[in-house]
Design a protein around this motif. Structure first.
Motif, PDB file in Angstrom:
ATOM      1  N   ARG A 102       0.837  -1.201   0.000  1.00  0.00           N
ATOM      2  CA  ARG A 102       0.000   0.000   0.000  1.00  0.00           C
ATOM      3  C   ARG A 102       0.871   1.250   0.000  1.00  0.00           C
ATOM      4  NH1 ARG A 102      -4.024  -2.441   3.972  1.00  0.00           N
ATOM      5  NH2 ARG A 102      -5.595  -3.384   2.610  1.00  0.00           N
ATOM      6  N   SER A 172       1.541  -1.362   6.343  1.00  0.00           N
ATOM      7  CA  SER A 172       2.108  -2.243   7.352  1.00  0.00           C
ATOM      8  C   SER A 172       3.122  -1.492   8.202  1.00  0.00           C
ATOM      9  CB  SER A 172       2.798  -3.424   6.682  1.00  0.00           C
ATOM     10  OG  SER A 172       3.948  -2.966   6.012  1.00  0.00           O
ATOM     11  N   TYR A 184       2.464  10.863  13.287  1.00  0.00           N
ATOM     12  CA  TYR A 184       2.192  12.213  13.778  1.00  0.00           C
ATOM     13  C   TYR A 184       2.086  12.365  15.285  1.00  0.00           C
ATOM     14  CZ  TYR A 184       1.777  12.582   8.855  1.00  0.00           C
ATOM     15  OH  TYR A 184       2.086  12.527   7.518  1.00  0.00           O
TER      16      TYR A 184
HETATM   17  C1  LIG Z   1      -3.528   9.432   1.156  1.00  0.00           C
HETATM   18  C2  LIG Z   1      -2.224   8.858   1.549  1.00  0.00           C
HETATM   19  C3  LIG Z   1      -1.541   9.389   2.658  1.00  0.00           C
HETATM   20  C4  LIG Z   1      -0.348   8.864   3.050  1.00  0.00           C
HETATM   21  N1  LIG Z   1       0.264   9.376   4.158  1.00  0.00           N
HETATM   22  C5  LIG Z   1       1.431   8.856   4.594  1.00  0.00           C
HETATM   23  C6  LIG Z   1       2.038   9.322   5.787  1.00  0.00           C
HETATM   24  O1  LIG Z   1       1.489  10.157   6.501  1.00  0.00           O
HETATM   25  N2  LIG Z   1       3.240   8.809   6.159  1.00  0.00           N
HETATM   26  C7  LIG Z   1       3.826   7.852   5.432  1.00  0.00           C
HETATM   27  O2  LIG Z   1       4.917   7.402   5.820  1.00  0.00           O
HETATM   28  N3  LIG Z   1       3.279   7.376   4.312  1.00  0.00           N
HETATM   29  C8  LIG Z   1       2.098   7.837   3.862  1.00  0.00           C
HETATM   30  N4  LIG Z   1       1.527   7.330   2.718  1.00  0.00           N
HETATM   31  C9  LIG Z   1       2.256   6.322   1.919  1.00  0.00           C
HETATM   32  C10 LIG Z   1       1.947   4.836   2.274  1.00  0.00           C
HETATM   33  O3  LIG Z   1       0.569   4.630   2.273  1.00  0.00           O
HETATM   34  C11 LIG Z   1       2.451   4.392   3.610  1.00  0.00           C
HETATM   35  O4  LIG Z   1       3.811   4.693   3.765  1.00  0.00           O
HETATM   36  C12 LIG Z   1       2.224   2.914   3.890  1.00  0.00           C
HETATM   37  O5  LIG Z   1       2.405   2.708   5.273  1.00  0.00           O
HETATM   38  C13 LIG Z   1       3.086   1.970   3.123  1.00  0.00           C
HETATM   39  O6  LIG Z   1       2.848   0.698   3.684  1.00  0.00           O
HETATM   40  P1  LIG Z   1       2.998  -0.721   3.038  1.00  0.00           P
HETATM   41  O7  LIG Z   1       3.363  -1.586   4.139  1.00  0.00           O
HETATM   42  O8  LIG Z   1       1.805  -1.148   2.303  1.00  0.00           O
HETATM   43  O9  LIG Z   1       4.219  -0.535   2.087  1.00  0.00           O
HETATM   44  P2  LIG Z   1       4.902  -1.623   1.201  1.00  0.00           P
HETATM   45  O10 LIG Z   1       4.496  -1.321  -0.173  1.00  0.00           O
HETATM   46  O11 LIG Z   1       4.713  -2.997   1.676  1.00  0.00           O
HETATM   47  O12 LIG Z   1       6.413  -1.227   1.438  1.00  0.00           O
HETATM   48  C14 LIG Z   1       6.994  -0.107   0.880  1.00  0.00           C
HETATM   49  C15 LIG Z   1       8.287  -0.504   0.178  1.00  0.00           C
HETATM   50  O13 LIG Z   1       9.248  -0.905   1.145  1.00  0.00           O
HETATM   51  C16 LIG Z   1       9.928  -2.084   0.721  1.00  0.00           C
HETATM   52  N5  LIG Z   1       9.585  -3.154   1.667  1.00  0.00           N
HETATM   53  C17 LIG Z   1       8.386  -3.334   2.240  1.00  0.00           C
HETATM   54  N6  LIG Z   1       8.427  -4.372   3.077  1.00  0.00           N
HETATM   55  C18 LIG Z   1       9.674  -4.858   3.032  1.00  0.00           C
HETATM   56  C19 LIG Z   1      10.316  -5.929   3.695  1.00  0.00           C
HETATM   57  N7  LIG Z   1       9.667  -6.668   4.599  1.00  0.00           N
HETATM   58  N8  LIG Z   1      11.591  -6.178   3.407  1.00  0.00           N
HETATM   59  C20 LIG Z   1      12.251  -5.409   2.546  1.00  0.00           C
HETATM   60  N9  LIG Z   1      11.698  -4.373   1.876  1.00  0.00           N
HETATM   61  C21 LIG Z   1      10.420  -4.096   2.127  1.00  0.00           C
HETATM   62  C22 LIG Z   1       9.464  -2.408  -0.655  1.00  0.00           C
HETATM   63  O14 LIG Z   1      10.337  -1.891  -1.595  1.00  0.00           O
HETATM   64  C23 LIG Z   1       8.125  -1.698  -0.745  1.00  0.00           C
HETATM   65  O15 LIG Z   1       7.869  -1.262  -2.059  1.00  0.00           O
HETATM   66  C24 LIG Z   1       0.261   7.814   2.309  1.00  0.00           C
HETATM   67  C25 LIG Z   1      -0.414   7.272   1.230  1.00  0.00           C
HETATM   68  C26 LIG Z   1      -1.662   7.775   0.848  1.00  0.00           C
HETATM   69  C27 LIG Z   1      -2.364   7.147  -0.284  1.00  0.00           C
END
Ligand SMILES: Cc1cc2nc3c(=O)[nH]c(=O)nc-3n(C[C@H](O)[C@H](O)[C@H](O)COP(=O)(O)OP(=O)(O)OC[C@H]3O[C@@H](n4cnc5c(N)ncnc54)[C@H](O)[C@@H]3O)c2cc1C
Ligand SMILES: Cc1cc2nc3c(=O)[nH]c(=O)nc-3n(C[C@H](O)[C@H](O)[C@H](O)COP(=O)(O)OP(=O)(O)OC[C@H]3O[C@@H](n4cnc5c(N)ncnc54)[C@H](O)[C@@H]3O)c2cc1C
Lengths: 544, 544
Positions: A102, A172, A184
């Motif tokens: 995400r 995550s 925050y």
């Molecule tokens: C409206 C909106 C607001 C947002 N606001 C924020 C905010 O306030 N702060 C913020 O930080 N983000 C924000 N985001 C961005 C994002 O949604 C978040 O950072 C989110 O928590 C990413 O989580 P994820 O675990 O799905 O990421 P993932 O896609 O699972 O991980 C991100 C990247 O990290 C690497 N990765 C992930 N897991 C691993 C692992 N286990 N080992 C090695 N590499 C890995 C991969 O390259 C991956 O592409 C926002 C997004 C949206 C749409």
């Protein structure tokens, strides 16, 4: 967007023969189970945030079929991750690990190299392994979201423990931290607050960092460093390992909290305001990672499409925004500061009185009484997030345009008025050039701030996607020329941004490449992530 | 101790022919200047803390001629450090960098491999490159001590900036941080608070980490991470690079401070007290890295030799200590907690009232009124250190025995009563076995504590040196068997301690060795530091 067919043939790992790949997939199915390996050969369905696809980037800034994996695999344990890594080495297949995928605005679930095999860790590895109510720590697997962690803490009745969510709680804990995301509360710097990793290396071995390397320890989550080199940092924003477990500090319930919000009338107030914020933030009178947002964000976050306000060409005229916001409970303003004070009432009062006296030095500054704000006001989203309750309201501004998607410009600067103004000017000039609405917010850390400029675009409109990307690339170069660099970025911009960190003839990248080649001799792990290409890819035109 | 002759011939780098070495030294003299390269062929003079030698470890636990360099070199710039590193690679001469060499208790200025060339960075590279009064940061070279930084801040009239000194202020800001040392204000975790490194790699290239890699930046000292892998950690407690510049956060003057001290009567109070401390510390009611010391420390730190109190065999009977302390202004006690509260009076009162109510739950707990304590009381040392003023009084307990030297056992544990008690029991049993006085203090971090047990020994008495070492080795193994590991250690114990971090068949050390071989193919930089041996040395009996 629903599609019934694919425009292009399904992607394959680069340089891997189709029949060899099929055989490799069969082999992996034998190891992980048929259900846990799927080919990415079906039509791409965008879904929405809470039901996002891992077949591609739902908020794609390139054509949606560009950054797609050949297959998705779902390991169920650290041992299965090791299997996948060894398998990738055997067949020289690039793999791209995600926790939940995400990471919207930064590439979603997409891999950097088309045809990589996506390793979706979170789907099956989603256990909260520990919540320690005495030490105020937890240990999680990649599939644990901020929502899940929050809910489990509530379920166990641990009222004394808080989490720190980013703006949208569906991501995550691990994925956000390894990409060095922010939240925050006073615990907003997630990377700084993690303690202990379990990492599968690109050659398949598994290590535990910090105290985790000491058998039988009870300190893995309480003391991050351990003995010897503190290696955790090289597993953030890199392609040096796959994180399968991570420890994290939990914030103690501060015994009370109180959101506050101030508005400031003029664009030019930014300089004075940021100068006021700096010493208050560094001395923790302003206690949390706060947001200072521009008025256009106040309107966009209402969730109405921009066409409600304006249907003309180019960026929306600012008068229209002022007019719209004047009618809202917030009243007219240009900048709006959302903060929170923590602790019992008299302690909060001490801090809030100082903040009030200082903020009111800006002519026309106004404190809005939260009691006057309706329950669906965005203010309450900031209130929830800054007090540790995950939310999804922030997604509303993504609907600013039809088929809304976004991509971020996120430069770092000191907390200084002159830097804030300079960065806003860079952004405004380029947004005007490309006819894009400027949506800026400053995220104030402790001694620095991230300016987050979100470009919201219609992802089905190729011209708007291109404009977004061109605008971003121009801002990155403009900012770098003034000494500003991004803290994090989208897959598509990684090479460009890594290229701006080029002191001493690119010495840092050469160093990163040396580590990459030592740790990942076959170059299978997330080639290109953060601009780091393994030897097999380097200098062969993979950069973009 | 003054010696006129050496017992052994001067040391040479292992495996380097004497004539080749002489020629190499001449070559280096040509590059750095004759004055900046000296052979270590004169009698060894111990000096004292503020005039310590860099020819050997003044507080040697082995024979003083054991861990000695063949020569000392004094580079004057990053370029000269690069020269030295390239020279070392050319001749395969091991080099050992120190900032100031006051790492007493952990090896002083001594190198791990006898005959290494000592690179004394601090003598000539001792500039404060920046103190930024707006960002509350500084940038220093290796020769900047806590005293020097403190004095310069005062000289410039920056009353709003504090530093965080460790117990003795003569060490360097860089050397202390890279060894992950601690101080006693809320900014006590030095490694966590640094921002930005300049590092000469073992092959001679120079990198800048974090934002330092972005030309023209103004954020090197305000945002530690930069973009891409955050590599700083691997340059702490390692032998992967030579740090030539480091940025550091400065603490904002909290607008008031107030030391407090409580005593607790019985040994067994430890369990209850630690349980009380944990939640108060995690929630920052107890704000600083505090010390909880044992009564024997209250006596030892007076600076009188133990013979003033006891001349019998074995460890000093505890009754004698109690008798002595009963006559002191502190009164009789077993444990003593030194803390500090920060901020304006009413804010301090809020926190101090909570602390008082909690601490008084321990039967017999007593708050000592600082007004009753004479100006030379050790309390005032803790008061100075916890409010950012460097001091040297802590050195007084080193005089507990004639020719006093010390070496530390420093295991990490959660802040839990049961762990505290278990560690004290391990230490007591082994101290009794070897007839050594037990001098324990708990240094309470945020979610963990370091128990620091200092063994003070007569460095001219071989039997006592051996007893100290045997006692330490036994405690390390005992602790590891219970899951406790050290946070830092003496040169002589590095192999043993690294060996306790052996989860998954020593996976972490194999990983460290992989990095070492990639970064230092000739194995010239500080071989053996923190138990990491380069390929050329590995498996050849260098461990001890
Ligand atoms: C409206 C909106 C607001 C947002 N606001 C924020 C905010 O306030 N702060 C913020 O930080 N983000 C924000 N985001 C961005 C994002 O949604 C978040 O950072 C989110 O928590 C990413 O989580 P994820 O675990 O799905 O990421 P993932 O896609 O699972 O991980 C991100 C990247 O990290 C690497 N990765 C992930 N897991 C691993 C692992 N286990 N080992 C090695 N590499 C890995 C991969 O390259 C991956 O592409 C926002 C997004 C949206 C749409
Ligand atoms: C009585 C007493 C009390 C003490 N109390 C404390 C305390 O409260 N907290 C604490 O932390 N320490 C304490 N110490 C230990 C020690 O004095 C300090 O840690 C001191 O700050 C070490 O400083 P230094 O710069 O001289 O170290 P150095 O000897 O210069 O550095 C330590 C080690 O780090 C490495 N190193 C140093 N500089 C570099 C560099 N530039 N690049 C690469 N590697 C490098 C080297 O291996 C070196 O051996 C105490 C010592 C004594 C005698």
């Amino acid at each position: 967007k629903i599609q019934n067919t694919r425009k292009r043939a399904p992607a394959y790992p680069p340089g891997v023969d189709v029949t060899v790949f099929d055989q490799a997939v069969d082999e992996l199915r034998g190891q992980l189970g048929t259900d846990n390996v799927s080919l990415n050969d079906q039509p791409l369905i965008d879904g929405w945030y809470m039901e996002h696809p891992n077949t591609h980037d739902m908020m794609h800034v390139l054509d949606d079929e560009e950054l797609v994996p050949s297959a998705m695999v779902y390991p169920g344990s650290t041992e299965e991750v090791q299997h996948v890594v060894k398998w990738a080495n055997k067949y020289r297949i690039p793999i791209f690990p995600i926790s939940m995928g995400r990471n919207f605005g930064y590439g979603g679930a997409a891999p950097r190299v088309r045809g990589s095999v996506l390793v979706d860790l979170g789907r099956r590895m989603n256990k909260i392994l520990d919540i320690n109510p005495d030490d105020y720590t937890c240990l999680v697997e990649p599939g644990v979201s901020f929502f899940a962690l929050h809910d489990e803490i509530k379920r166990r009745g641990y009222d004394h423990l808080w989490i720190d969510p980013p703006d949208v709680g569906g991501g995550s804990v691990i994925g956000n931290a390894v990409d060095r995301g922010v939240g925050y509360t006073p615990y907003g710097d997630h990377w700084a607050l993690h303690s202990g990793l379990e990492v599968v290396l690109p050659t398949g071995e598994v290590i535990r960092t910090g105290m985790g390397a000491l058998p039988g320890n009870n300190t893995w989550q309480t003391f991050p460093y351990g003995f010897g080199p503190y290696s955790d940092g090289i597993f953030s924003q890199s392609n040096f390992g796959i994180v399968t477990k991570m420890g994290m500090a939990l914030m103690p319930n501060p015994g009370g909290f109180e959101s506050f919000v101030y508005t400031f009338p003029k664009e030019e107030d930014l300089t004075q305001l940021i100068e006021i914020i700096r010493p208050l933030r560094i001395s923790n009178i302003l206690e949390n990672v706060a947001q200072l947002r521009h008025v256009i964000q106040s309107i966009a976050v209402l969730g109405n499409p921009r066409s409600t306000y304006y249907t003309g060409d180019g960026a929306i005229p600012i008068e229209i925004i002022h007019e719209a916001v004047s009618e809202s409970p917030l009243g007219d303003h240009t900048w709006i500061y959302y903060g929170m004070s923590y602790g019992p009432p008299h302690i909060r009062k001490y801090k809030l009185d100082i903040v009030d006296a200082e903020f009111k030095k800006v002519p026309g500054a106004r404190r809005i009484d939260p009691a006057t704000l309706p329950p669906d006001e965005y203010f309450w989203t900031r209130d929830r997030v800054a007090s540790g309750t995950p939310d999804v309201q922030e997604l509303r501004w993504v609907q600013w345009v039809p088929n809304g998607a976004h991509i971020a410009f996120s430069p770092v600067s000191p907390i200084r008025g002159v830097d804030a103004t300079r960065l806003i000017e860079i952004a405004r000039r380029r947004h005007d050039e490309f006819g894009i609405d400027l949506l800026p917010a400053f995220i104030v850390g402790l001694r620095e701030m991230h300016l987050i400029v979100e470009i919201v675009f219609d992802r089905n409109d190729e011209a708007r996607r291109e404009a977004a990307l061109k605008c971003l690339r121009a801002m990155i170069d403009d900012a770098a020329a003034c000494g500003y660099g991004e803290y994090r970025t989208h897959l598509v911009l990684m090479d460009q941004i890594a290229g701006t960190y080029n002191w001493n003839d690119g010495a840092l990248m050469k160093f990163n490449e040396k580590l990459k080649d030592a740790l990942d001799p076959n170059g299978i792990l997330a080639p290109g992530r953060c601009g780091i290409w393994p030897k097999r890819y380097r200098g062969r035109g993979w950069e973009m």
